[in-house]
Design an enzyme around this catalytic site. Structure first.
Site, PDB file in Angstrom:
ATOM      1  N   HIS A 133      -8.330  -6.706   3.916  1.00  0.00           N
ATOM      2  CA  HIS A 133      -6.898  -6.973   4.056  1.00  0.00           C
ATOM      3  C   HIS A 133      -6.696  -8.437   4.418  1.00  0.00           C
ATOM      4  O   HIS A 133      -7.453  -9.007   5.192  1.00  0.00           O
ATOM      5  CB  HIS A 133      -6.297  -6.078   5.149  1.00  0.00           C
ATOM      6  CG  HIS A 133      -4.798  -5.983   5.088  1.00  0.00           C
ATOM      7  ND1 HIS A 133      -3.973  -7.062   5.311  1.00  0.00           N
ATOM      8  CD2 HIS A 133      -3.990  -4.926   4.810  1.00  0.00           C
ATOM      9  CE1 HIS A 133      -2.713  -6.681   5.191  1.00  0.00           C
ATOM     10  NE2 HIS A 133      -2.696  -5.393   4.881  1.00  0.00           N
ATOM     11  N   HIS A 176      -3.271  -2.726  -4.576  1.00  0.00           N
ATOM     12  CA  HIS A 176      -2.393  -3.834  -4.991  1.00  0.00           C
ATOM     13  C   HIS A 176      -3.222  -5.112  -5.063  1.00  0.00           C
ATOM     14  O   HIS A 176      -4.408  -5.116  -4.748  1.00  0.00           O
ATOM     15  CB  HIS A 176      -1.212  -4.006  -4.028  1.00  0.00           C
ATOM     16  CG  HIS A 176      -1.597  -4.177  -2.590  1.00  0.00           C
ATOM     17  ND1 HIS A 176      -2.153  -5.352  -2.090  1.00  0.00           N
ATOM     18  CD2 HIS A 176      -1.531  -3.339  -1.534  1.00  0.00           C
ATOM     19  CE1 HIS A 176      -2.396  -5.220  -0.799  1.00  0.00           C
ATOM     20  NE2 HIS A 176      -2.037  -3.998  -0.433  1.00  0.00           N
ATOM     21  N   THR A 181       0.828  -1.211   0.000  1.00  0.00           N
ATOM     22  CA  THR A 181       0.000   0.000   0.000  1.00  0.00           C
ATOM     23  C   THR A 181       0.861   1.260   0.000  1.00  0.00           C
ATOM     24  O   THR A 181       0.544   2.241  -0.682  1.00  0.00           O
ATOM     25  CB  THR A 181      -0.944   0.015   1.207  1.00  0.00           C
ATOM     26  OG1 THR A 181      -1.745  -1.167   1.197  1.00  0.00           O
ATOM     27  CG2 THR A 181      -1.859   1.233   1.180  1.00  0.00           C
TER      28      THR A 181
END
Length: 623
Positions: free
Chosen positions: A408, A468, A293
């Site tokens: 995440h 990403h 990130t």
């Protein structure tokens, strides 16, 4: 038996460590093998390195030999284990800067724990055996050698290593000039030699900054002027002048979830609808490396590439940069970042100051409780809700960024929060991914509603991008099941596409833009939309709304995607069909990719912007 054969303990340890390393390289890291020579080198390199390291024992007295061999075996086991866990998380190998980023490790706990496997304990079996033999057999397996024997053994061990290095150089010419390609280094010379090389390179970069004088700036500027900067003006120039710019960095959201379903349910229903009223770039790629990130942030704000080793935020977080937050100050903009995480994670508290942000709303600005926490921290819905009071009080026009957290790795979401069911495959990671993506989609929808209710929506341009990848190559089998196809290296590159949605209230046409683009293009795009010229700056991206002269997206490992080609794993593919082509077709662009990566590295390693006339670059010029 071992005593009768009189096999020295250092050889037993070397062969066991070499064999263990080969098994890990070949079947756990699953390093790609393209020909017989690569297979031979991969088999030789762990034994060659192990024999050299353990052979130093012959220079010692028997008592010290045992200690050296035991603790070298233990160190080797931990080195393999650490890289294995790291590889499962990042599909990469540990670098010296990533070790120095120890402040992050506490926050990585959940991801790391989910990467552990029961059979990892077998990495230490040979070490236990060495400790047992050293104690049980006493001095029976360690010997005193005369000077001639010592020299002969050391010379023989180094000759084996030299053979390995020669074969590697034949197979991969200029191997050590390609430090950005860590897989090739490990595949050809092994983990230990890779780490030695990494340490040398990092020492060299420290010297580079001390010795730099800024003379390379002209050469780099000339390259960007001739090969990248597009002088044509796009129809979007100045369209954002005086308006708020709101970025949403969507954690780990990849493009393959857009307009797709799982178990019959849309994964991102809100983003799917938003695209119909926005500019949607469907061939937009993330370009991050080890900084994940933080790398995406660096790319977006600077239009420079991330580093081959470690995060720029950590290794060069106090450099001089010409970042967007600094540039727009002179045009009346207030800049900020919202991220409900530890302020020091990825060294953001230091790096943001260098980039010129006015305010960082870190974890301490939010009310984080057990009830509103999911996975890594404050859930995305509470995050956006609690941010509104700060956003409403912010001086306008403002330039701000929201970094989400819920989606995440390892994608943990209690069933009570899930709106869709998990996928059913052999990958727990992929199975859990879809519900957390949906949660983030719902949170963004809620944020848009809040913007409209507070009156901020009409005067704001909202840019949503994936930071990403979320699903690494380690889950290609499960991805193949979901996409109903075998995932090839070509497909792996295509999966690096992330969403880019530029939403401008009042522009309500469905505008899908097919051009190949990447995160490095966002800085020139936003500056152009704001009507800010920054002529003396150095950027490696183009305005996405202009007819740019540069038509490729470069990745940190030297791979790239262009309008016609995909180059990856030393193979050239047709971008449209995925058909393999002769490598010569990809060579011209490949040379430019390597040149740009090198120029960008020089700017960062040598901190070259400190030699630039900041009065002309940072002030910018508003039309």
């Amino acid at each position: 038996m071992l005593q009768r054969l009189r096999v020295p303990l250092f050889l037993i340890a070397a062969f066991m460590f070499g064999f263990k390393s080969y098994i890990v390289y070949r079947f756990v890291f699953d390093l790609s093998i393209e020909n017989t020579m690569q297979e031979i080198i991969l088999f030789i390199n762990p034994f060659a390195t192990a024999i050299v390291l353990f052979s130093f024992a012959v220079l010692m007295k028997p008592k010290r030999q045992k200690k050296y061999i035991k603790y070298l075996s233990l160190f080797g086991a931990f080195l393999l284990f650490a890289n294995l866990v790291y590889y499962r998380n990042f599909t990469d190998f540990i670098t010296l800067p990533s070790i120095l980023q120890f402040k992050n490790f506490g926050d990585l706990g959940a991801s790391t724990a989910s990467s552990l496997k029961v059979w990892d304990i077998f990495l230490f079996v040979d070490t236990v055996l060495i400790f047992y033999l050293a104690k049980k057999k006493g001095d029976a397996l360690v010997f005193s050698y005369n000077r001639k024997s010592k020299l002969a053994m050391i010379a023989l061990s180094f000759s084996i290593l030299l053979t390995n290095l020669v074969l590697a150089e034949i197979e991969r010419p200029m191997l050590f000039k390609r430090g950005f390609d860590r897989e090739y280094l490990v595949k050809n010379v092994g983990l230990v030699n890779y780490h030695i090389y990494d340490a040398i390179i990092n020492s060299k970069t420290k010297v580079q900054k001390v010795m730099a004088d800024g003379s390379k700036l002209h050469e780099i500027k000339k390259y960007t002027e001739e090969n990248i900067n597009d002088k044509t003006s796009s129809e979007m120039k100045g369209i954002a002048k005086g308006k708020n710019i709101i970025y949403i960095s969507a954690e780990s959201v990849q493009n393959f979830v857009i307009n797709r379903k799982v178990n019959g349910e849309e994964i991102t229903p809100f983003l799917n609808d938003l695209i119909k009223d926005s500019y949607y770039f469907n061939n937009f790629y993330h370009q991050v490396n080890l900084g994940r990130t933080s790398d995406s942030e660096f790319l977006v704000e600077n239009s420079l590439y991330p580093l081959p080793n470690g995060s720029v935020f950590f290794t060069h977080g106090q450099n001089e940069f010409n970042a967007v937050p600094e540039i727009i100050k002179d045009n009346g903009y207030y800049s900020s970042v919202f991220h409900a995480n530890n302020k020091s994670f990825w060294n953001r508290d230091v790096a943001y100051e260098s980039l010129g942000y006015d305010q960082f709303y870190s974890e301490r600005y939010f009310n984080v409780t057990e009830d509103n926490t999911i996975g890594w921290g404050l859930n995305d819905k509470a995050f956006f809700d609690q941010s509104m009071k700060y956003l409403e009080a912010m001086p306008e026009p403002f330039y701000t960024k929201f970094i989400t957290l819920t989606n995440h790795h390892p994608y943990e979401l209690d069933e009570k929060y899930a709106s869709i069911d998990k996928f059913d495959s052999n990958s727990k990671t992929l199975n859990q991914y879809f519900p957390t993506v949906r949660y983030t989609d719902e949170a963004i929808e809620r944020f848009f509603k809040n913007l409209k209710e507070t009156g901020l929506y009409e005067d704001s341009i909202i840019i949503i991008y994936g930071d990403h990848f979320g699903i690494s190559e380690n889950h290609n089998k499960a991805m193949g099941q979901y996409l109903n196809k075998e995932i090839t290296p070509y497909d792996t590159v295509q999966l690096q596409r992330v969403p880019l949605i530029i939403h401008i209230p009042g522009h309500e046409d469905d505008r899908v833009i097919e051009k190949v683009s990447g995160q490095i293009d966002l800085k020139p795009t936003v500056l152009n939309m704001l009507g800010i010229e920054n002529e003396e700056d150095i950027m490696f991206g183009n305005d996405l709304f202009a007819d740019q002269s540069k038509r490729f997206v470069a990745f940190r490992d030297g791979d790239y995607v262009s309008e016609d080609y995909v180059y990856t794993k030393d193979t050239c593919y047709d971008r449209e069909t995925g058909e393999k082509l002769d490598k010569s077709a990809c060579e011209p662009i490949k040379d430019k990719v390597l040149k740009e990566l090198n120029y960008s590295d020089q700017l960062i390693y040598e901190d070259l912007f400190r030699f630039q006339d900041t009065a002309s670059t940072r002030k910018g010029k508003e039309e």
